[in-house]
Design an enzyme around this catalytic site. Structure first.
Site, PDB file in Angstrom:
ATOM      1  N   ASP A 237      26.643  -5.940  14.883  1.00  0.00           N
ATOM      2  CA  ASP A 237      26.300  -7.219  14.237  1.00  0.00           C
ATOM      3  C   ASP A 237      26.629  -6.994  12.696  1.00  0.00           C
ATOM      4  O   ASP A 237      26.402  -6.160  12.387  1.00  0.00           O
ATOM      5  CB  ASP A 237      24.955  -7.674  14.508  1.00  0.00           C
ATOM      6  CG  ASP A 237      24.811  -9.150  14.402  1.00  0.00           C
ATOM      7  OD1 ASP A 237      25.826 -10.034  14.007  1.00  0.00           O
ATOM      8  OD2 ASP A 237      23.825  -9.514  14.418  1.00  0.00           O
TER       9      ASP A 237
ATOM     10  N   GLY B 287      30.940 -10.667  10.367  1.00  0.00           N
ATOM     11  CA  GLY B 287      31.439 -11.674   9.397  1.00  0.00           C
ATOM     12  C   GLY B 287      30.763 -11.611   8.073  1.00  0.00           C
ATOM     13  O   GLY B 287      31.657 -12.267   7.093  1.00  0.00           O
TER      14      GLY B 287
ATOM     15  N   ASN C  19      29.988 -15.733  23.175  1.00  0.00           N
ATOM     16  CA  ASN C  19      30.940 -15.430  21.986  1.00  0.00           C
ATOM     17  C   ASN C  19      31.997 -16.406  22.138  1.00  0.00           C
ATOM     18  O   ASN C  19      32.780 -16.774  21.194  1.00  0.00           O
ATOM     19  CB  ASN C  19      31.466 -14.141  21.889  1.00  0.00           C
ATOM     20  CG  ASN C  19      30.462 -13.328  20.932  1.00  0.00           C
ATOM     21  OD1 ASN C  19      30.411 -11.910  21.226  1.00  0.00           O
ATOM     22  ND2 ASN C  19      29.548 -13.708  20.277  1.00  0.00           N
TER      23      ASN C  19
HETATM   24  C1  FPP Z   1      29.374  -9.648  15.668  1.00  0.00           C
HETATM   25  O1  FPP Z   1      29.306  -9.709  14.297  1.00  0.00           O
HETATM   26  C2  FPP Z   1      30.716  -8.896  16.326  1.00  0.00           C
HETATM   27  C3  FPP Z   1      31.353  -9.257  17.182  1.00  0.00           C
HETATM   28  C4  FPP Z   1      30.811 -10.410  17.991  1.00  0.00           C
HETATM   29  C5  FPP Z   1      32.302  -8.483  17.760  1.00  0.00           C
HETATM   30  C6  FPP Z   1      32.195  -6.819  17.630  1.00  0.00           C
HETATM   31  C7  FPP Z   1      33.480  -6.553  17.598  1.00  0.00           C
HETATM   32  C8  FPP Z   1      34.026  -5.368  16.806  1.00  0.00           C
HETATM   33  C9  FPP Z   1      33.062  -4.524  16.169  1.00  0.00           C
HETATM   34  C10 FPP Z   1      35.337  -5.264  16.710  1.00  0.00           C
HETATM   35  C11 FPP Z   1      35.957  -3.935  17.272  1.00  0.00           C
HETATM   36  C12 FPP Z   1      35.256  -3.553  18.581  1.00  0.00           C
HETATM   37  C13 FPP Z   1      35.973  -2.736  19.676  1.00  0.00           C
HETATM   38  C14 FPP Z   1      35.456  -2.439  20.801  1.00  0.00           C
HETATM   39  C15 FPP Z   1      37.407  -2.286  19.173  1.00  0.00           C
HETATM   40  P1  FPP Z   1      29.430 -11.294  13.733  1.00  0.00           P
HETATM   41  O2  FPP Z   1      30.734 -11.598  13.759  1.00  0.00           O
HETATM   42  O3  FPP Z   1      28.371 -11.896  14.780  1.00  0.00           O
HETATM   43  O4  FPP Z   1      28.950 -11.102  12.323  1.00  0.00           O
HETATM   44  P2  FPP Z   1      27.942 -12.083  11.559  1.00  0.00           P
HETATM   45  O5  FPP Z   1      26.435 -12.090  12.121  1.00  0.00           O
HETATM   46  O6  FPP Z   1      27.780 -11.394  10.178  1.00  0.00           O
HETATM   47  O7  FPP Z   1      28.731 -13.323  11.566  1.00  0.00           O
END
Ligand code: FPP
Length: 240
Positions: free
Chosen positions: A18, A21, A66
């Site tokens: 997490d 973003g 998501n």
């Molecule tokens: C959560 O951070 C992250 C995700 C929903 C996506 C996870 C994906 C990756 C780490 C990319 C690569 C993965 C692979 C397997 C190649 P968020 O977007 O919710 O962050 P935030 O809470 O700060 O908005």
């Protein structure tokens, strides 16, 4: 498969990655920039596993919830997963990483599913590190899909309802055959489980770290693992 030992090093670590973003926003960049940095961190953490003694690593790449994100972010993430598989396939294969995907594939783009299938086949004889990628995965959805299949077996007369126990249910889960996670790590300071490995984490230890996923280095990973070694796990029993 239940975890049943007190280990110094967790055999199976599961990670809720997490904070991509927020990491991007802090740099004035679009969210996908954070996901790209997050993908590079995935490679670093997978590469660190053999040296740290972690045999199973499960990562939460995309949840059944998501899809609620903007269309641009969802399609950007899907394109990132596809590129990642293509780019990393060779390295994962030669480094002895066995890759599995868990989650519901029916909603994913068939071209992406083909890449996922190919990578699973390419790496199926590897045994150094077992990397499981949760993609369109939700714990409740997994249990509902398992229940549906089990109910069909009962309806067909192949399973007696009286024989359904935890062991039998486990056979229908996406994670069938994998050990339960010993340790679940969530980055970015959020202390939530978010529908990740609900069944499998019954006796997992949890570690919520402040670091945003793109900043979660192999060194930080090693620190969290060292903390795990100090915990006493009792699995419902009393101290010996
Ligand atoms: C959560 O951070 C992250 C995700 C929903 C996506 C996870 C994906 C990756 C780490 C990319 C690569 C993965 C692979 C397997 C190649 P968020 O977007 O919710 O962050 P935030 O809470 O700060 O908005």
């Amino acid at each position: 498969m239940p975890a049943d030992e007190n280990r110094e090093v967790p055999e199976h670590v599961a990670i809720i990655m997490d904070g991509n973003g927020r990491w991007a926003a802090a740099r004035g960049r679009p969210r996908l920039f954070g996901h790209q940095a997050g993908a590079r961190r995935v490679s670093e953490i997978v590469a660190a596993c053999p040296g740290l003694g972690v045999r199973y690593l499960t990562i939460f790449a995309f949840s059944t919830e998501n899809w609620k994100r903007s269309r641009a972010e969802v399609s950007g993430l899907m394109a990132l997963f596809r590129r990642y598989i293509v780019k990393e396939a060779q390295r994962l294969t030669v480094n002895g990483v066995r890759v599995r995907f868990i989650g519901d594939r029916t909603r994913l783009d068939p071209a992406l599913v083909r890449h996922m299938d190919t990578l699973e086949t390419l790496t199926r004889d590897n045994d150094q590190v077992h990397l499981t990628v949760a993609l369109n995965y939700g714990g409740r959805d997994e249990i509902a899909r398992a229940t549906r299949r089990l109910a069909a077996e009962v309806a067909a007369g192949r399973v007696d309802p009286g024989d359904i126990d935890a062991c039998r249910v486990e056979r229908y889960l996406d994670t069938h055959g994998l050990p339960d996670p010993d340790l679940v790590i969530r980055t970015s300071g959020e202390a939530r489980v978010s529908n990740f490995l609900l069944w499998q984490s019954a006796y997992a230890e949890y570690e919520f770290v402040e670091t945003l996923w793109p900043d979660f280095t192999a060194e930080k990973f090693a620190e969290v693992l060292a903390g795990f070694g100090k915990r006493e796990r009792r699995f419902g029993a009393v101290r010996a």
